[in-house]
Enzyme design. Structure first.
Site, PDB file in Angstrom:
ATOM      1  CB  THR A  32       1.496 -30.471   2.254  1.00  0.00           C
ATOM      2  OG1 THR A  32       2.282 -29.370   1.808  1.00  0.00           O
ATOM      3  CG2 THR A  32       1.060 -30.260   3.658  1.00  0.00           C
TER       4      THR A  32
ATOM      5  CB  ALA B 262      -6.644 -52.978   5.543  1.00  0.00           C
TER       6      ALA B 262
ATOM      7  CE  LYS C 298      -9.764 -30.523  -3.500  1.00  0.00           C
ATOM      8  NZ  LYS C 298      -8.531 -30.324  -2.758  1.00  0.00           N
TER       9      LYS C 298
ATOM     10  CB  VAL D 267     -15.375 -33.342  -0.890  1.00  0.00           C
ATOM     11  CG1 VAL D 267     -16.421 -32.369  -0.349  1.00  0.00           C
ATOM     12  CG2 VAL D 267     -15.545 -33.525  -2.396  1.00  0.00           C
TER      13      VAL D 267
ATOM     14  N   GLY E 136     -11.331 -32.299   2.956  1.00  0.00           N
ATOM     15  CA  GLY E 136     -10.144 -32.874   3.604  1.00  0.00           C
ATOM     16  C   GLY E 136     -10.442 -34.088   4.457  1.00  0.00           C
TER      17      GLY E 136
ATOM     18  CB  ILE F  61     -15.088 -33.796   6.860  1.00  0.00           C
ATOM     19  CG1 ILE F  61     -14.599 -32.600   7.679  1.00  0.00           C
ATOM     20  CG2 ILE F  61     -16.515 -34.163   7.236  1.00  0.00           C
ATOM     21  CD1 ILE F  61     -15.414 -31.327   7.450  1.00  0.00           C
TER      22      ILE F  61
ATOM     23  CD  GLU G 125      -2.015 -22.862  -2.440  1.00  0.00           C
ATOM     24  OE1 GLU G 125      -0.848 -22.782  -2.836  1.00  0.00           O
ATOM     25  OE2 GLU G 125      -2.471 -23.851  -1.839  1.00  0.00           O
TER      26      GLU G 125
ATOM     27  CG  ASP H 253     -10.970 -25.505  -3.260  1.00  0.00           C
ATOM     28  OD1 ASP H 253     -10.331 -26.464  -3.721  1.00  0.00           O
ATOM     29  OD2 ASP H 253     -11.391 -25.461  -2.088  1.00  0.00           O
TER      30      ASP H 253
ATOM     31  CE  LYS I  46     -12.161 -28.481  -1.465  1.00  0.00           C
ATOM     32  NZ  LYS I  46     -11.635 -27.472  -0.513  1.00  0.00           N
TER      33      LYS I  46
END
Ligand code: HSE
Length: 444
Positions: A13, A33, A105, A132, A134, A136, A190, A201, A205
Site C-alpha cells: 500500500t 529538491a 517503527k 510516526v 503517517g 503528520i 488488520e 504500535d 511510536k
C-alpha cells in the site's frame, strides 16, 4: 543532473503510494529538491503485481539484495516491516553506503541504537518520518521546528485503528469486540490486530518521539504498554457524563521523581477533558500534542496511515536526503535530534513512580457506608478526590438491583500509592467486582 536513484524494498500500500506521488508531483518535487528523484528498482516477492504497479520502465526483482548490491542506487526505501529480514536488509544497505528511508517503527524502536550507530559510522542517513503518525510531519517538527525548546511532554493519538474503535464505541454505544469487527470490516484493523489494540504500535511510536524529544536512546523495552481491549462501553459513557473522552494516548514526559529528573514513557487509555482539541480527534485520525518551554503547547493533526499520507512522509525524507547527501555528515540533522556524543542518560521511570490522576469504577453493594469506606481508604492514603458519581442501582443492574457503580475521579498522586489503595478497596466485602482504573490526563 542525473536524478538520484532510489530502490524500493516492498511495494504494498505505502510503496505504491510513494511511486504514484513521486510520478504525479515529480516536477514540483524536483523544484524543491534541486534534482530529480527516481525509483529505478523495486524488490518484491510478488514480481508480477509489482511490475503491474510500476510499469515496464522500472526494474523489478524478487531479491532485495540485488538492489543493495547495485552501485547506481543511492537511497533504499525499506517498506517490508517487522524486525526480521527488514533489520538485516537495513544493516546491509547501511554497510553498502546507501541512505535508508523507512516507515518501520517497530524496527527502530527496538533496534534503533544499533542502526543509528551503524549509519553514523558509515556517514549515511536513516530517515523515518513515516514511522510516526503517517503523514503528520512530527519527526521534522520535533527535530527541527522545535529545536529551540526544552520539551516538557508529548501526548499523542498515534494509532488510528484504536482511535477508530474508541470513536465507534462512543458514537454507537458498542462494546469493544463489536467495534473491532466494524474496524476490520472497513479495513482499518488488520486480521491480527494485536499490535494495534494492545498498544504496541503506539508504544513503538512514542518511544521514537521520546528519544528525539529528550535526547535519550530508544528504549521500547522500558515503555509501559496497555491497550484498549479491556475497555468497557460503560466507562466510555461514564467518562462522557463527567466531561471526558477516553483516548489511547502515547505519553512521554520529563519529570522530577523522588528529587531526580526522569522520563515517563507510557501507552494506555486515558481520560482527556472533552474541551481539549485532541479529545475531539475522531475516527482513524492521529494527533500529537507537544509542550515546549518556549513555544507552549502545539498540536499536530492528520492522517496517521494510508497509502498517500504515508508516502507524503517517505518522499519528504527522500527530498531531505537528496538535498543533504553531498553535505558534510556533521552538518546533517542528527538521527535523534541531539548530537550522538551529547545524548542524555536520563532514566525511564518505572510505572510505580509516575504521577497522574485516575478514574476508578467500583461495582459495589448498594448499602449504607460503602462510599465512606472507599473514600476513607483514599483519604488515609493521601489521595485527594476530585469528583464522585454514583449511578442509581436500577439503572446499572436493572429494576430491583442491589448493586451499583461508584465512579471516582482523583487528583494527581503517585501510581504506587494508588496501587496500594486499590488493593485495600478491592478487599472490601462490599466491592463486588475487579475495580476498573483508567488514568486521566488534563493536558493543560
Ligand atoms: N496500524 C497503524 C494505525 C498504522 O492503526 O495507526 C501504521 O502504524
Amino acid at each position: 543532473m542525473k536524478p538520484i536513484q532510489v530502490g524500493l524494498l516492498g511495494i504494498g500500500t505505502v510503496g505504491s503510494g510513494v511511486f504514484n506521488v513521486l510520478n504525479r508531483n515529480q516536477n514540483e518535487i524536483q523544484r524543491r529538491a534541486g534534482r530529480g528523484i527516481e525509483i529505478t528498482m523495486v524488490a518484491d516477492l510478488d514480481t508480477a503485481r509489482a511490475q503491474a504497479v510500476v510499469g515496464a520502465n522500472v526494474k523489478v526483482v524478487n531479491d532485495a539484495r540485488a538492489i543493495i548490491a547495485n552501485p547506481e542506487i543511492d537511497i533504499v526505501i525499506e517498506l517490508i516491516g517487522g524486525y526480521g529480514i527488514a533489520k538485516q536488509l537495513v544493516m546491509e544497505a547501511i554497510a553498502a553506503g546507501k541512505h535508508v528511508v523507512t516507515a518501520n517503527k517497530a524496527l527502530l524502536a527496538v533496534h534503533g541504537t544499533e542502526i543509528f550507530a551503524a549509519a553514523h559510522a558509515k556517514g549515511v542517513m536513516v530517515a523515518f518520518e513515516a514511522a510516526v503518525a503517517g503523514g503528520i510531519p512530527i519527526i521534522k517538527s520535533l527535530r527541527e521546528g522545535l529545536t529551540a525548546n526544552r520539551i516538557q511532554w508529548i501526548a499523542g493519538i498515534i494509532n488510528g485503528t484504536t482511535n477508530f474503535i474508541l470513536s465507534e464505541m462512543r458514537d454507537k454505544g458498542l462494546d469493544f469486540s463489536a467495534a473491532l469487527q466494524d474496524a476490520q470490516a472497513l479495513g482499518y484493523a488488520e486480521a491480527d490486530p494485536t499490535f494495534d489494540i494492545e498498544g504496541v504500535d503506539a508504544a513503538h511510536k512514542v518511544t521514537l518521539m521520546s528519544a528525539i524529544a529528550f535526547g535519550i536512546p530508544v528504549q521500547f523495552d522500558k515503555a509501559y504498554v496497555e491497550g484498549i481491549s479491556k475497555l468497557a462501553a460503560q466507562d466510555i459513557k461514564y467518562a462522557e457524563q463527567l466531561g471526558y473522552r477516553i483516548k489511547l494516548l502515547g505519553i512521554t514526559k520529563r519529570v522530577q521523581a523522588n528529587g531526580k529528573e526522569g522520563i515517563e514513557l507510557r501507552v494506555h487509555p486515558s481520560l482527556v477533558p472533552n474541551k481539549r482539541l485532541i479529545a475531539n480527534v475522531e475516527g482513524a485520525m492521529n494527533a500529537v500534542m507537544v509542550q515546549g518551554d518556549a513555544v507552549g503547547t502545539t498540536l499536530y493533526y492528520g492522517k496517521g496511515a494510508g497509502s498517500e499520507p504515508t508516502a507524503s512522509a517517505v518522499i519528504a525524507d527522500l527530498v531531505d536526503i537528496t538535498r543533504l547527501h553531498t553535505a558534510d555528515p556533521a552538518h546533517r540533522v542528527p538521527h535523534l535530534a541531539f548530537q550522538p556524543d551529547a545524548m542524555s542518560d536520563l532514566q525511564v521511570l518505572p510505572m510505580s513512580d509516575i504521577v497522574t490522576s485516575y478514574y476508578l469504577r467500583l461495582r459495589v453493594a448498594d448499602e449504607a457506608g460503602v462510599l465512606a469506606k472507599v473514600t476513607g481508604i483514599l483519604a488515609t492514603a493521601g489521595i485527594s478526590i476530585d469528583a464522585v458519581l454514583q449511578r442509581e442501582a436500577d439503572e446499572v443492574g436493572g429494576e430491583g438491583s442491589t448493586q451499583t457503580d461508584v465512579i471516582i475521579l482523583t487528583h494527581d498522586c503517585v501510581e504506587s500509592k494508588m496501587n496500594a489503595a486499590m488493593v485495600q478497596m478491592q478487599a472490601l466485602s462490599s466491592v463486588l467486582a475487579p475495580i476498573t482504573r483508567i488514568r486521566k490526563e488534563e493536558l493543560a
